[in-house]
Scaffold this motif. Structure first.
Motif, PDB file in Angstrom:
ATOM      1  N   TRP A 163       8.951  -5.030   3.477  1.00 47.69           N
ATOM      2  CA  TRP A 163       8.071  -5.786   2.580  1.00 47.69           C
ATOM      3  C   TRP A 163       8.861  -6.317   1.368  1.00 47.69           C
ATOM      4  O   TRP A 163       8.727  -7.490   0.995  1.00 47.69           O
ATOM      5  CB  TRP A 163       6.916  -4.884   2.129  1.00 47.69           C
ATOM      6  N   VAL A 164       9.693  -5.468   0.782  1.00 54.95           N
ATOM      7  CA  VAL A 164      10.509  -5.895  -0.366  1.00 54.95           C
ATOM      8  C   VAL A 164      11.452  -7.021   0.043  1.00 54.95           C
ATOM      9  O   VAL A 164      11.550  -8.041  -0.646  1.00 54.95           O
ATOM     10  CB  VAL A 164      11.295  -4.704  -0.964  1.00 54.95           C
ATOM     11  N   LEU A 165      12.144  -6.855   1.165  1.00 56.01           N
ATOM     12  CA  LEU A 165      13.095  -7.884   1.602  1.00 56.01           C
ATOM     13  C   LEU A 165      12.398  -9.198   1.973  1.00 56.01           C
ATOM     14  O   LEU A 165      13.021 -10.262   1.914  1.00 56.01           O
ATOM     15  CB  LEU A 165      13.930  -7.374   2.771  1.00 56.01           C
ATOM     16  N   ALA A 166      11.123  -9.135   2.302  1.00 61.23           N
ATOM     17  CA  ALA A 166      10.338 -10.351   2.569  1.00 61.23           C
ATOM     18  C   ALA A 166       9.869 -11.007   1.280  1.00 61.23           C
ATOM     19  O   ALA A 166       9.184 -12.033   1.318  1.00 61.23           O
ATOM     20  CB  ALA A 166       9.132 -10.017   3.453  1.00 61.23           C
ATOM     21  N   GLY A 167      10.240 -10.444   0.135  1.00 55.50           N
ATOM     22  CA  GLY A 167       9.842 -11.009  -1.162  1.00 55.50           C
ATOM     23  C   GLY A 167       8.598 -10.390  -1.727  1.00 55.50           C
ATOM     24  O   GLY A 167       7.979 -10.930  -2.638  1.00 55.50           O
ATOM     25  N   LEU A 224      19.131  -0.187   2.322  1.00 54.32           N
ATOM     26  CA  LEU A 224      18.054   0.103   1.376  1.00 54.32           C
ATOM     27  C   LEU A 224      17.223   1.299   1.825  1.00 54.32           C
ATOM     28  O   LEU A 224      16.787   2.094   0.983  1.00 54.32           O
ATOM     29  CB  LEU A 224      17.181  -1.127   1.168  1.00 54.32           C
ATOM     30  N   ALA A 225      17.006   1.442   3.117  1.00 54.94           N
ATOM     31  CA  ALA A 225      16.268   2.609   3.611  1.00 54.94           C
ATOM     32  C   ALA A 225      17.019   3.890   3.251  1.00 54.94           C
ATOM     33  O   ALA A 225      16.416   4.875   2.804  1.00 54.94           O
ATOM     34  CB  ALA A 225      16.065   2.506   5.117  1.00 54.94           C
ATOM     35  N   ARG A 226      18.315   3.873   3.413  1.00 58.47           N
ATOM     36  CA  ARG A 226      19.136   5.034   3.062  1.00 58.47           C
ATOM     37  C   ARG A 226      19.066   5.294   1.554  1.00 58.47           C
ATOM     38  O   ARG A 226      18.987   6.436   1.105  1.00 58.47           O
ATOM     39  CB  ARG A 226      20.576   4.801   3.519  1.00 58.47           C
ATOM     40  N   LYS A 227      19.100   4.213   0.768  1.00 65.82           N
ATOM     41  CA  LYS A 227      19.039   4.347  -0.698  1.00 65.82           C
ATOM     42  C   LYS A 227      17.697   4.958  -1.132  1.00 65.82           C
ATOM     43  O   LYS A 227      17.655   5.815  -2.007  1.00 65.82           O
ATOM     44  CB  LYS A 227      19.234   2.980  -1.351  1.00 65.82           C
ATOM     45  N   VAL A 228      16.615   4.523  -0.498  1.00 67.06           N
ATOM     46  CA  VAL A 228      15.302   5.081  -0.838  1.00 67.06           C
ATOM     47  C   VAL A 228      15.267   6.564  -0.468  1.00 67.06           C
ATOM     48  O   VAL A 228      14.823   7.398  -1.257  1.00 67.06           O
ATOM     49  CB  VAL A 228      14.166   4.308  -0.122  1.00 67.06           C
ATOM     50  N   SER A 255      10.667  13.123   0.947  1.00 64.99           N
ATOM     51  CA  SER A 255       9.380  13.425   1.582  1.00 64.99           C
ATOM     52  C   SER A 255       8.726  12.197   2.229  1.00 64.99           C
ATOM     53  O   SER A 255       7.777  12.351   2.993  1.00 64.99           O
ATOM     54  CB  SER A 255       8.415  14.054   0.581  1.00 64.99           C
ATOM     55  N   MET A 256       9.231  11.006   1.937  1.00 64.91           N
ATOM     56  CA  MET A 256       8.687   9.807   2.584  1.00 64.91           C
ATOM     57  C   MET A 256       9.161   9.751   4.031  1.00 64.91           C
ATOM     58  O   MET A 256      10.328  10.025   4.308  1.00 64.91           O
ATOM     59  CB  MET A 256       9.162   8.530   1.869  1.00 64.91           C
ATOM     60  N   SER A 257       8.261   9.374   4.914  1.00 63.56           N
ATOM     61  CA  SER A 257       8.666   9.244   6.316  1.00 63.56           C
ATOM     62  C   SER A 257       9.586   8.037   6.476  1.00 63.56           C
ATOM     63  O   SER A 257       9.522   7.084   5.688  1.00 63.56           O
ATOM     64  CB  SER A 257       7.436   9.082   7.211  1.00 63.56           C
ATOM     65  N   ASP A 258      10.418   8.083   7.487  1.00 61.92           N
ATOM     66  CA  ASP A 258      11.306   6.949   7.763  1.00 61.92           C
ATOM     67  C   ASP A 258      10.495   5.682   8.045  1.00 61.92           C
ATOM     68  O   ASP A 258      10.889   4.588   7.637  1.00 61.92           O
ATOM     69  CB  ASP A 258      12.227   7.260   8.944  1.00 61.92           C
ATOM     70  N   ALA A 259       9.362   5.834   8.706  1.00 59.71           N
ATOM     71  CA  ALA A 259       8.505   4.679   9.009  1.00 59.71           C
ATOM     72  C   ALA A 259       7.951   4.059   7.723  1.00 59.71           C
ATOM     73  O   ALA A 259       7.935   2.832   7.570  1.00 59.71           O
ATOM     74  CB  ALA A 259       7.369   5.082   9.943  1.00 59.71           C
ATOM     75  N   ASP A 260       7.504   4.900   6.785  1.00 56.35           N
ATOM     76  CA  ASP A 260       6.997   4.377   5.512  1.00 56.35           C
ATOM     77  C   ASP A 260       8.105   3.712   4.704  1.00 56.35           C
ATOM     78  O   ASP A 260       7.905   2.667   4.091  1.00 56.35           O
ATOM     79  CB  ASP A 260       6.335   5.482   4.684  1.00 56.35           C
ATOM     80  N   ILE A 261       9.278   4.314   4.702  1.00 56.38           N
ATOM     81  CA  ILE A 261      10.408   3.718   3.981  1.00 56.38           C
ATOM     82  C   ILE A 261      10.717   2.351   4.566  1.00 56.38           C
ATOM     83  O   ILE A 261      10.875   1.371   3.833  1.00 56.38           O
ATOM     84  CB  ILE A 261      11.644   4.638   4.027  1.00 56.38           C
ATOM     85  N   ARG A 262      10.784   2.265   5.872  1.00 57.62           N
ATOM     86  CA  ARG A 262      11.100   0.981   6.516  1.00 57.62           C
ATOM     87  C   ARG A 262      10.019  -0.067   6.218  1.00 57.62           C
ATOM     88  O   ARG A 262      10.334  -1.234   5.999  1.00 57.62           O
ATOM     89  CB  ARG A 262      11.255   1.189   8.024  1.00 57.62           C
ATOM     90  N   THR A 263       8.761   0.372   6.174  1.00 56.69           N
ATOM     91  CA  THR A 263       7.662  -0.543   5.849  1.00 56.69           C
ATOM     92  C   THR A 263       7.839  -1.126   4.457  1.00 56.69           C
ATOM     93  O   THR A 263       7.695  -2.339   4.252  1.00 56.69           O
ATOM     94  CB  THR A 263       6.307   0.194   5.963  1.00 56.69           C
ATOM     95  N   ILE A 272       0.840  -1.196   0.000  1.00 58.83           N
ATOM     96  CA  ILE A 272       0.000   0.000   0.000  1.00 58.83           C
ATOM     97  C   ILE A 272       0.879   1.252   0.000  1.00 58.83           C
ATOM     98  O   ILE A 272       0.647   2.187  -0.768  1.00 58.83           O
ATOM     99  CB  ILE A 272      -0.957  -0.012   1.207  1.00 58.83           C
ATOM    100  N   VAL A 273       1.897   1.267   0.842  1.00 58.66           N
ATOM    101  CA  VAL A 273       2.809   2.423   0.905  1.00 58.66           C
ATOM    102  C   VAL A 273       3.571   2.564  -0.410  1.00 58.66           C
ATOM    103  O   VAL A 273       3.732   3.678  -0.927  1.00 58.66           O
ATOM    104  CB  VAL A 273       3.772   2.304   2.104  1.00 58.66           C
ATOM    105  N   ALA A 274       4.031   1.455  -0.987  1.00 58.02           N
ATOM    106  CA  ALA A 274       4.742   1.510  -2.274  1.00 58.02           C
ATOM    107  C   ALA A 274       3.845   2.066  -3.370  1.00 58.02           C
ATOM    108  O   ALA A 274       4.281   2.902  -4.171  1.00 58.02           O
ATOM    109  CB  ALA A 274       5.249   0.116  -2.658  1.00 58.02           C
ATOM    110  N   ASN A 275       2.597   1.630  -3.388  1.00 54.65           N
ATOM    111  CA  ASN A 275       1.651   2.133  -4.391  1.00 54.65           C
ATOM    112  C   ASN A 275       1.391   3.623  -4.224  1.00 54.65           C
ATOM    113  O   ASN A 275       1.271   4.345  -5.209  1.00 54.65           O
ATOM    114  CB  ASN A 275       0.323   1.378  -4.308  1.00 54.65           C
ATOM    115  N   SER A 276       1.325   4.099  -2.999  1.00 53.11           N
ATOM    116  CA  SER A 276       0.986   5.500  -2.765  1.00 53.11           C
ATOM    117  C   SER A 276       2.187   6.436  -2.860  1.00 53.11           C
ATOM    118  O   SER A 276       2.015   7.650  -2.800  1.00 53.11           O
ATOM    119  CB  SER A 276       0.284   5.652  -1.414  1.00 53.11           C
TER     120      SER A 276
END
Length: 116
Positions: free
Chosen positions: A108-112, A74-78, A96-104, A35-39
């Motif tokens: 999710w990506v690292l979980a496949g 990856l969070a730093r890269k994003v 502009s993405m929050s750190d919490a959204d980036i981590r989410t 959901i966060v990736a889509n938004s």
């Protein structure tokens, strides 16, 4: 005749409502990372299972599998953007993405990038 028209109108209303409900249910079933990736326009450059502008989320998960530092990297890269890891096309910064959204999204990506 009026009862027939009213019945058809009622059925169309129920059908439309069910379509909205089904769409909402599918969105509610989606993982928070998706959901966060889509938004946040992530899907404009990435797909779950195929390369677009950038690598697929499955490729990213495979590359960083077993790397305990991957979430932070990856969070730093994003957040900061970058280039060179996957080719010449740079990834833009997402300041502009929050750190919490980036981590989410990263988790999710690292979980496949599971769909559920």
């Amino acid at each position: 005749m009026k009862r027939g028209v009213a019945f058809v109108a009622a059925m169309l209303t129920v059908s439309a409502w069910m379509g909205v409900f089904a769409s909402s249910a599918r969105a509610a079933d989606a993982p928070r990372g998706q959901i966060v990736a889509n938004s946040n326009a992530c899907m404009g450059c990435h797909a779950v299972d195929r390369k677009l502008v950038g690598p697929s989320f499955l490729q990213i998960a495979a590359k960083y599998k077993g790397d305990a530092q991957a979430p932070a990297k990856l969070a730093r890269k994003v957040k900061d953007g970058g280039s060179g890891v996957w080719g010449m096309i740079p990834m833009p910064a997402h300041q502009s993405m929050s750190d919490a959204d980036i981590r989410t999204v990263v988790d999710w990506v690292l979980a496949g990038a599971p769909s559920r």
